[in-house]
Design a protein around this motif. Structure first.
Motif, PDB file in Angstrom:
ATOM      1  N   PRO A  81     -17.694  -0.689  -4.591  1.00 20.61           N
ATOM      2  CA  PRO A  81     -17.044  -0.884  -5.885  1.00 20.61           C
ATOM      3  C   PRO A  81     -15.529  -1.036  -5.733  1.00 20.61           C
ATOM      4  O   PRO A  81     -14.913  -0.346  -4.929  1.00 20.61           O
ATOM      5  N   LYS A  82     -14.961  -1.951  -6.505  1.00 24.03           N
ATOM      6  CA  LYS A  82     -13.508  -2.122  -6.509  1.00 24.03           C
ATOM      7  C   LYS A  82     -12.980  -1.834  -7.905  1.00 24.03           C
ATOM      8  O   LYS A  82     -13.668  -2.083  -8.896  1.00 24.03           O
ATOM      9  N   GLY A 112      -7.780  11.453  -8.375  1.00 24.85           N
ATOM     10  CA  GLY A 112      -9.023  12.116  -7.975  1.00 24.85           C
ATOM     11  C   GLY A 112      -9.817  11.301  -6.968  1.00 24.85           C
ATOM     12  O   GLY A 112     -11.051  11.355  -6.957  1.00 24.85           O
ATOM     13  N   VAL A 113      -9.120  10.523  -6.133  1.00 25.52           N
ATOM     14  CA  VAL A 113      -9.800   9.717  -5.100  1.00 25.52           C
ATOM     15  C   VAL A 113      -9.051   9.858  -3.777  1.00 25.52           C
ATOM     16  O   VAL A 113      -7.923  10.340  -3.750  1.00 25.52           O
ATOM     17  N   ARG A 114      -9.678   9.410  -2.713  1.00 22.51           N
ATOM     18  CA  ARG A 114      -9.008   9.314  -1.419  1.00 22.51           C
ATOM     19  C   ARG A 114      -8.652   7.851  -1.178  1.00 22.51           C
ATOM     20  O   ARG A 114      -9.195   6.956  -1.832  1.00 22.51           O
ATOM     21  N   ASP A 117     -10.850   4.519  -1.733  1.00 26.26           N
ATOM     22  CA  ASP A 117     -11.846   4.727  -2.800  1.00 26.26           C
ATOM     23  C   ASP A 117     -11.395   4.108  -4.121  1.00 26.26           C
ATOM     24  O   ASP A 117     -10.252   3.692  -4.280  1.00 26.26           O
ATOM     25  N   THR A 118     -12.333   4.141  -5.064  1.00 25.77           N
ATOM     26  CA  THR A 118     -12.105   3.615  -6.407  1.00 25.77           C
ATOM     27  C   THR A 118     -12.387   4.719  -7.421  1.00 25.77           C
ATOM     28  O   THR A 118     -13.325   5.496  -7.227  1.00 25.77           O
ATOM     29  N   LEU A 126      -7.449   2.594  -4.496  1.00 34.73           N
ATOM     30  CA  LEU A 126      -6.235   3.062  -3.813  1.00 34.73           C
ATOM     31  C   LEU A 126      -6.309   2.695  -2.333  1.00 34.73           C
ATOM     32  O   LEU A 126      -7.285   3.027  -1.663  1.00 34.73           O
ATOM     33  N   ASN A 127      -5.280   2.002  -1.869  1.00 30.87           N
ATOM     34  CA  ASN A 127      -5.241   1.618  -0.460  1.00 30.87           C
ATOM     35  C   ASN A 127      -3.828   1.750   0.102  1.00 30.87           C
ATOM     36  O   ASN A 127      -2.865   1.906  -0.651  1.00 30.87           O
TER      37      ASN A 127
END
Ligand code: FES
Length: 164
Positions: A81-82, A112-114, A117-118, A126-127
């Motif tokens: 998922p993106k 609330g993501v690493r 992740d999306t 987030l990248n």
């Protein structure tokens, strides 16, 4: 920052399966419709879940290995998922020494993501990136194609409200 990743209702994928079933039924047995149907599935789900690939394979009569091959060959298709918006925090040397990593940590906590992740509501992915050519204005953050310079946590909040 409020936990922006969890404040909205998550997408319920189960609601989307009847829609993709209908699209597949319109092209049942037509192997030439593979890419077009995968495009529609990608637009619907934001990625190509394994279950959808199986449905497309069965419906169009295309081997699953071929569906998978097409899905992984074209950059347009995604297997995970993106988000509607992609945040990229620069962690090149200049940005790293001026606080890039702190921005990453702030975003991970707030959304609330690493990294990689999306968010559940699919608002943001987030990248990290390595240098976007704005070193003199480090630390830099990109949201989609927009570049933000000299970002700090307070500025992050101001930036993200622009993206729904
Ligand atoms: S290191 Fe971040 S823009 Fe160059």
């Amino acid at each position: 920052m409020e936990n922006q990743g969890c404040s909205c209702a998550p997408i319920n994928e189960e609601d989307l399966y009847p829609k993709i079933e209908e699209i597949i039924n319109q092209h049942r047995g037509n192997q030439n419709a593979l890419i077009m149907v995968l495009h529609k599935a990608q637009n619907l789900f934001g990625y190509l879940p394994g279950r959808v690939q199986e449905m497309v394979s069965l419906g169009l009569g295309v081997p699953l290995s071929e569906v998978y091959g097409v899905a992984t060959f074209y950059a347009f298709f995604s297997m995970v998922p993106k988000g509607r918006h992609e945040i990229k925090v620069c962690l090149g040397t200049a940005c790293y020494v001026r606080g890039g990593q702190k921005i990453v940590e702030y975003l991970e906590k707030g959304l609330g993501v690493r990294v990689g992740d999306t968010t559940k509501d699919r608002r943001f992915s987030l990248n990290e990136v390595r240098c976007v050519g704005a070193c003199s204005l480090a630390p830099a953050v990109l949201v989609n194609d927009d570049v933000y310079a000299q970002v700090d946590p307070a500025k992050v909040d101001e930036i993200l409200v622009k993206y729904e």
